[in-house]
Design a protein around this motif. Sequence first.
Motif, PDB file in Angstrom:
ATOM      1  N   TRP A 218       5.182  21.705 -14.991  1.00  0.00           N
ATOM      2  CA  TRP A 218       5.863  21.108 -16.139  1.00  0.00           C
ATOM      3  C   TRP A 218       7.144  20.394 -15.702  1.00  0.00           C
ATOM      4  CZ3 TRP A 218       5.452  22.535 -21.737  1.00  0.00           C
ATOM      5  CH2 TRP A 218       4.219  23.138 -22.063  1.00  0.00           C
ATOM      6  N   TYR A 219       7.751  20.858 -14.602  1.00  0.00           N
ATOM      7  CA  TYR A 219       9.016  20.289 -14.127  1.00  0.00           C
ATOM      8  C   TYR A 219       8.831  18.981 -13.366  1.00  0.00           C
ATOM      9  CZ  TYR A 219      11.491  24.602 -15.299  1.00  0.00           C
ATOM     10  OH  TYR A 219      12.051  25.660 -15.979  1.00  0.00           O
ATOM     11  N   MET A 220       7.597  18.586 -13.116  1.00  0.00           N
ATOM     12  CA  MET A 220       7.339  17.466 -12.205  1.00  0.00           C
ATOM     13  C   MET A 220       7.018  16.157 -12.928  1.00  0.00           C
ATOM     14  SD  MET A 220       7.839  18.969  -9.359  1.00  0.00           S
ATOM     15  CE  MET A 220       7.198  17.828  -8.133  1.00  0.00           C
ATOM     16  N   ASN A 221       7.288  16.105 -14.216  1.00  0.00           N
ATOM     17  CA  ASN A 221       6.835  14.953 -15.006  1.00  0.00           C
ATOM     18  C   ASN A 221       7.952  14.236 -15.745  1.00  0.00           C
ATOM     19  OD1 ASN A 221       3.707  14.741 -14.989  1.00  0.00           O
ATOM     20  ND2 ASN A 221       4.138  16.933 -15.085  1.00  0.00           N
ATOM     21  N   GLY A 222       9.160  14.300 -15.220  1.00  0.00           N
ATOM     22  CA  GLY A 222      10.268  13.652 -15.903  1.00  0.00           C
ATOM     23  C   GLY A 222      10.049  12.171 -16.139  1.00  0.00           C
ATOM     24  N   THR A 223       9.585  11.463 -15.121  1.00  0.00           N
ATOM     25  CA  THR A 223       9.369  10.024 -15.258  1.00  0.00           C
ATOM     26  C   THR A 223       8.263   9.720 -16.255  1.00  0.00           C
ATOM     27  OG1 THR A 223      10.159   9.638 -13.000  1.00  0.00           O
ATOM     28  CG2 THR A 223       8.827   7.902 -14.020  1.00  0.00           C
ATOM     29  N   LYS A 224       7.152  10.465 -16.181  1.00  0.00           N
ATOM     30  CA  LYS A 224       6.061  10.254 -17.143  1.00  0.00           C
ATOM     31  C   LYS A 224       6.520  10.587 -18.564  1.00  0.00           C
ATOM     32  CE  LYS A 224       1.763  11.202 -16.262  1.00  0.00           C
ATOM     33  NZ  LYS A 224       1.178   9.864 -16.135  1.00  0.00           N
ATOM     34  N   ASN A 225       7.358  11.596 -18.702  1.00  0.00           N
ATOM     35  CA  ASN A 225       7.859  11.940 -20.032  1.00  0.00           C
ATOM     36  C   ASN A 225       8.796  10.861 -20.565  1.00  0.00           C
ATOM     37  OD1 ASN A 225       6.386  14.284 -19.787  1.00  0.00           O
ATOM     38  ND2 ASN A 225       8.148  15.574 -19.278  1.00  0.00           N
TER      39      ASN A 225
ATOM     40  N   SER B 268       0.403  15.781 -12.899  1.00  0.00           N
ATOM     41  CA  SER B 268       0.433  14.817 -14.002  1.00  0.00           C
ATOM     42  C   SER B 268      -0.265  15.333 -15.258  1.00  0.00           C
ATOM     43  CB  SER B 268      -0.205  13.495 -13.570  1.00  0.00           C
ATOM     44  OG  SER B 268      -1.550  13.689 -13.166  1.00  0.00           O
ATOM     45  N   ASP B 269      -1.080  16.365 -15.097  1.00  0.00           N
ATOM     46  CA  ASP B 269      -1.758  16.944 -16.255  1.00  0.00           C
ATOM     47  C   ASP B 269      -0.792  17.719 -17.159  1.00  0.00           C
ATOM     48  OD1 ASP B 269      -4.309  16.037 -15.508  1.00  0.00           O
ATOM     49  OD2 ASP B 269      -4.592  17.743 -14.164  1.00  0.00           O
ATOM     50  N   TYR B 270       0.435  17.894 -16.699  1.00  0.00           N
ATOM     51  CA  TYR B 270       1.407  18.706 -17.438  1.00  0.00           C
ATOM     52  C   TYR B 270       2.518  17.862 -18.054  1.00  0.00           C
ATOM     53  CZ  TYR B 270      -1.036  22.594 -15.332  1.00  0.00           C
ATOM     54  OH  TYR B 270      -2.018  23.482 -14.965  1.00  0.00           O
TER      55      TYR B 270
END
Length: 346
Positions: free
Chosen positions: A261-268, A73-75
């Motif tokens: 960086w690829y793991m934050n689609g929902t947060k983005n 989540s830091d990314y």
Amino acid sequence: MEITEHSFSSERHKTSYLSCGPIDAQPIIMLHGWPDLSIGWEEQLKFFGAQGYHAIAPDMRGYGSSAIPENHSDYCMKEIVGDMMELLSSLGHKEAIWVGHDWGSPVVWNIALHHPEAVKGLVSLCVSFGWGGHPNSYLSTVNRDVYPIDEYPYGQWDYMFFYLDNFELVLEQMEEDLEKFLAITFRRPSDETISMFNTAEGYKSPTALITKNGGWFRQDGYQGLNTMPEIKFDEKIFSDEKAKFYIDTFKKNGLRGPNSWYMNGTKNDDYAKELGGFTSINKPVLFIAGENDSVLTPETNSHNAMACTNLTEKSLPTGHWMAMEKPDEVNQAIFNWIDDKILLGS
């Protein structure tokens, strides 16, 4: 022009960056993507520094000498945009010309959306407006003549979906031989199926086959990096010295940060919702497409004209690593656009 190394630290993050040119001049800040480093902008740093700009290229969060947080989540985009706003402030400037490539492009797009006051102009190489969210939103851009839905449901975006359920496996497969991984990644367009992003015209992107093959580097009967023959770096874009620097850096840091960086689609996507609705970009924008990028194909450029009110679009006969493959052409395209849209247009 001499390139110098610097760093800036706040309570939340440390950003290391390269600098070239007079420090009191107009800043042009260049953001690399995955899995690159600040020195990937070497030719752009030298060129724009020599033209009288303050050219800056940071190691993005998780890379090089910048801080490498532990949690996925830091990314997310919100944190990374925060890094860049702090960097800009530390340089004593309120606005900059921002240039992004690969994952650096969603960062500059988001800077323009959330902090338009910090943008004098925006350049994106390869990645058009609208990327960085959950990969479900990318499926409408898949060319179904190339990727029939029954055989390739996710098209060239298959690798992004594979990340979401198999992060540790992907990390293990890529770090199995980091030298070989980097040599495979940084290549010009070719019909060699070892290339990760750049294939010849008419070839399917290897990124469409990840789930089908059970992971990375399993095409053509291979069973991982350790089973593949020795692969030399593409000497047209990577000198021996540059290759050694990348190898040493990624062996030290690994890929956990960059891959996160690829793991934050929902947060983005949640970050985008903070805008409260559709938001246009009214600052000058230059988009340069790579004509032979096998992932970011022409179909993916579907939102630029809708979102940007002062848009210039160009293309160059390159693959994904545009700034390395055709540095002179990229530099001149950006320089001419600045002269036309920012200097003369101001």
